[in-house]
Design a protein around this motif. Structure first.
Motif: not given
Length: 613
Positions: A379, A352, A350, A613, A373-375, A610
């Protein structure tokens, strides 16, 4: 008193004139006429000797000349006589064909005739008639024919080397003195512009000038033969005289890996999109993943090979290997491969991700503004985040990223042997500026060709093994049997595990939340990536316009084909997902049907783009 026996002084004895004995007191005699003088011509023997000497002198001159002609100068004179009497003639070899993978002819050689004139032999009173007739029959400007006929100091001037045999026969039936014909060949391209930039063309001398026609000219051309015959003063052959003949050796055929049908579909698709988007140009490549063989290589605008001399030089070549561009986001898979193999990153790592990031003296941004966004790394790739890619690349050294890019084939030609191929541009990592280290990670600051980028995705789809792209399946031997080309070189670039993980990330990029949704093919699992890069243009001296790209492969879980579409400087839309992805979808759908590749029937695994999710 005169003494007897005495002579006047000074007179020698016997020199005294005789005295007249005429009796005295008689009248003088009447003088008698003298006989005519006789001309004495000399001694006959001397005249005979003089005549013989003169004859000997003349004969010696003749003998000397004969010695010179038959002895001293005989070889030179024989050669000159042979040059005047013996007429050499080239017997052209039939050029080999270029075929597609199924043996369909893309370039072939047909019988033709050459029409020529002998201006010296043309009746001056009929010169205008001859010129008008030839201009009409050969579809040539009358001025050009008239200029040729005016060169009366020349005996041989070709007017047209590509005349159909029936037309040549008709011309010769007109009985125009000074006009001749001889058999030859002409190159024909049945598809017109089909694979035009790839095949290339031949010149008027029958030898390749561009493309594969030039690269394989020695194989295709064969060897011309020679014939020598003895001719008379009027040009007619002298019967019962010697003649020599060396038969021509026909050229060999070259079989390509191109599939004619897939090539046609690729050209149709790229032509339509270039026109619809009002783009400058475009290219499409389709490759077999396992073998590296190229099934289609299309360019737009193209060149009609039967009329190549009417097309601008810029449109004659093969843009797919000669035109370099900055790949943009399609290059992110290389950064992803390096980060997974050497940076400790996984598809689920992940980040940020803000919408901008500072790199040295530059602020670099994502394509669209967004809140942080936390991808996941999946992602980052699926949504094509520049900032997220830079963050992953910072876990690598400059040399490590450079070495990975280099291993995928950047900065060097692909090894395909295609004519006109460029190596692109990959600056040495030691020369990277502070901001360039960041831009290279997402495909700016390096330049590639379409073939190089297609090869990157072939490597990923093939489990991390790069297969050198190839276009020639083989050539025929002297007996017409196909001799297959050597097996392409295979090189492992990344591990199979890494390749499989990246394939999953690319499949997510074609999903509903990815940038490549327009490339999805119903029933098939597709993995791919969009690319939208600023386009450097020398004409404007900087970045002007965009390069839109999509490259992917299918079926994603059992890859068979990879395809790439690149469009240069589109005016209506410029994102790869909008402009290039639809071309990929159309061409790939056709190729799957043509090659009878069924769907695998599996569903793509669910991935997390993300965190949370």
């Amino acid at each position: 008193m005169r003494s007897r026996g005495l002579r006047p002084p000074g007179r020698p004895p016997g020199d005294e004139p005789p005295r007249s004995r005429q009796p005295r007191n008689q009248p003088p005699r009447t003088p008698q006429p003298r006989p005519p003088a006789v001309l004495r011509l000399g001694n006959p023997e001397r005249r005979l000797h003089a005549g013989l000497i003169a004859m000997a002198f003349v004969l010696s001159l003749f003998a000397g000349r004969l010695v010179q002609l038959q002895g001293l100068d005989s070889k030179a004179l024989q050669a000159k006589a042979a040059q005047q009497r013996v007429q050499p003639e080239t017997l052209p070899a039939k050029r080999g064909s270029i075929t597609d993978v199924n043996g369909n002819e893309l370039a072939l050689t047909m019988d033709a005739a050459e029409i020529y004139v002998d201006p010296y032999d043309v009746d001056p009173k009929k010169r205008d008639l001859v010129g008008t007739t030839l201009a009409r029959e050969l579809n040539l400007p009358k001025e050009k024919v008239a200029a040729a006929l005016a060169k009366t100091d020349q005996r041989y001037i070709p007017l047209d080397r590509d005349v159909e045999p029936l037309r040549a026969k008709k011309i010769m039936s007109l009985g125009l003195k000074g006009v001749g014909s001889k058999p030859t060949y002409r190159r024909q391209y049945p598809g017109g512009r089909l694979a035009g930039g790839l095949l290339g063309f031949v010149g008027f001398d029958g030898h390749g000038l561009e493309g594969l026609e030039r690269t394989y000219d020695k194989i295709l051309a064969g060897q011309d033969g020679q014939q020598s015959i003895e001719i008379g003063r009027g040009g007619e052959r002298i019967p019962m005289t010697r003649s020599t003949r060396k038969e021509p050796v026909a050229g060999r055929d070259v079989r390509l890996t191109i599939d004619r049908d897939v090539q046609w579909a690729a050209e149709q698709a790229i032509d339509r999109q270039v026109q619809a988007s009002k783009a400058l140009s475009g290219s499409v490549i389709v490759m077999d993943i396992k073998t590296g063989q190229i099934l289609a290589m299309a360019n737009s605008p193209g060149v009609d090979l039967n009329h190549w001399d009417t097309v601008s030089e810029a449109d004659r070549g093969n843009r797919a290997v000669s035109e370099v561009f900055e790949p943009g986001s399609t290059n992110k898979v290389i950064t992803a491969a390096a980060a997974i193999e050497h940076g400790g990153v996984t598809p689920n790592t992940v980040f940020r991700v803000p919408d901008q990031i500072q790199c040295a003296d530059r602020t670099l941004k994502d394509a669209h503004p967004h809140a942080p966004e936390r991808l996941t790394f999946t992602g980052v790739i699926a949504e094509s985040s520049n900032v997220g890619t830079i963050m992953a690349a910072r876990r690598l050294s400059d040399q490590r990223l450079y070495d990975t890019i280099r291993a995928f084939g950047f900065g060097a030609t692909s090894g395909s042997g295609l004519p006109g191929e460029e190596a692109g541009l990959l600056p040495a990592w030691q020369s990277w500026s502070g901001s360039q280290r960041c831009t290279v990670a997402y495909g700016q600051g390096v330049s590639v060709t379409a073939l190089q980028m297609a090869s990157v995705y072939q490597t990923i789809a093939n489990g991390g093994v790069r297969v050198t792209p190839s276009l020639v399946a083989g050539t025929t031997d002297g007996n017409g049997h196909l001799v297959p080309a050597p097996t392409a070189k295979q090189t492992r670039v990344i591990s199979e595990t890494t390749a499989r993980q990246i394939s999953g990330m690319l499949e997510a990029a074609v999903g509903n939340d990815g940038t490549g949704a327009e490339a999805a093919i119903p029933g098939y699992r597709v993995a791919g990536k969009t690319g939208t890069a600023m386009r450097y243009d020398q004409k404007c001296g900087g970045y002007c316009g965009y390069t839109a790209t999509f490259v992917g492969f299918t079926p994603a879980d059992a890859p068979r084909l990879v395809a790439l579409a690149v469009i240069q400087d589109p005016k209506k839309g410029h994102y790869g997902g909008m402009v290039a992805a639809p071309v990929f979808k159309e061409v790939m759908s056709f190729a799957l049907k043509t090659k009878k590749i069924p769907p695998t029937g599996t569903k793509a695994p669910k991935v997390v783009l993300r965190a949370g999710e």
